[in-house]
Write an enzyme that holds these catalytic residues in place. Structure first.
Site: not given
Length: 273
Positions: A2-3
């Site tokens: 995840p960013e």
DNA sequence: CTGTTAACCTGAGTGC
DNA sequence: TGCACTCAGGTTAACA
């Protein structure tokens, strides 16, 4: 995994399920994460406390407890946090289980175990690992003047610079490529040669791309899902990431892939200069 | 200080 | 099927 957009979506999804809930028990699996699991602190300081607030800083989720403690969760590449009924069968790679007081459980699952959790005292001052972080992309401190100054005299490729959490947080390998495409700048461009106007463009575009990705529920490449197990849909809007050999959606040139600092980078050789 | 590489770990995909 | 190999959304110690 995840960013910033994915962590933000997970944060918003979890919030209504956990804020106000008391954590009755924390069950830790036998394996360690990237940092050793703080079993003692989880049992003594998190179990028994109530979650007052859930927020995001960079790619961290911050659970503020009513006893002055803070639980920090980083998802690494493959980490997930989801809400399940206590009776739901456990999944492979479930490493931490937080039993809530409403019969539900928040479960931390992480195939590759690059994620980690930290328990700390909530003081006015930020402690490691939050202390060294640069500004959020949406903060006013993330300004063209700030970037120009940080970049002065340096040859580092712009893509690495955008992914450096001391410069700005939340931008990872996917969104770095996407932002640079939208900004029309090659990922290898040496940062010292960018002018103020280009930094302004990068800031504006970064905010646009990240905002749009959050609205779309994040990017699901293989296994990212939000707190309810729903995938994101921003991958449908990716302009360059993972599209090597395909045609640019803007100009029909062939999208290229190049390894920069060990990370796959994608760009359109015609749209980006 | 600057910038890149390798390492952490598991699983999916590819080619033979 | 099996095997060997490459690659993956993050971070950071070690290195040149």
């Amino acid at each position: 995994m995840p960013e910033l957009p994915e962590v933000e979506v997970i944060c918003r999804g979890l919030r209504p399920h956990v804020v106000g809930r008391r954590i009755q028990e924390v069950v830790c699996g036998p394996k360690e994460l990237r940092l050793a699991v703080p079993r003692n602190a989880l049992q003594k300081q998190i179990a028994g406390a109530t979650i007052m607030k859930l927020s995001r800083r960079a790619k961290y989720l911050l659970f503020d407890m009513d006893n002055g403690r803070r639980l920090l969760v980083h998802l690494g590449m493959t980490g997930r946090l989801g809400i399940f009924p206590a009776k739901a069968v456990q999944a492979l790679h479930d490493h931490l289980i937080f039993r809530l007081d409403d019969g539900m459980e928040m479960r931390y699952n992480d195939t590759r175990r690059f994620g980690f959790v930290v328990v700390q005292e909530r003081t006015g001052q930020e402690n490691a690992p939050l202390a060294q972080l640069g500004p959020e992309p949406f903060w006013p401190e993330f300004s063209a003047e700030y970037l120009k100054k940080k970049a002065a005299g340096r040859l580092q490729p712009i893509k690495n610079f955008l992914m450096d959490s001391r410069v700005v947080v939340g931008i990872g390998n996917i969104y770095a490529s996407e932002i640079l495409f939208a900004a029309g700048i090659l990922p290898t461009m040496p940062i010292g040669s960018l002018i103020l106007d280009q930094w302004r463009t990068i800031i504006t575009i970064s905010r646009q791309v990240l905002t749009r990705a959050i609205e779309a529920g994040g990017t699901t490449i293989s296994d990212y899902v939000n707190a309810s197990g729903t995938p994101g849909y921003f991958q449908l809007e990716l302009a360059v990431y993972g599209r090597a050999g395909d045609k640019c959606r803007k100009c029909r040139a062939i999208i290229e892939k190049q390894t920069i600092a060990g990370r796959a980078s994608y760009f359109c050789p015609r749209c980006q200069k």
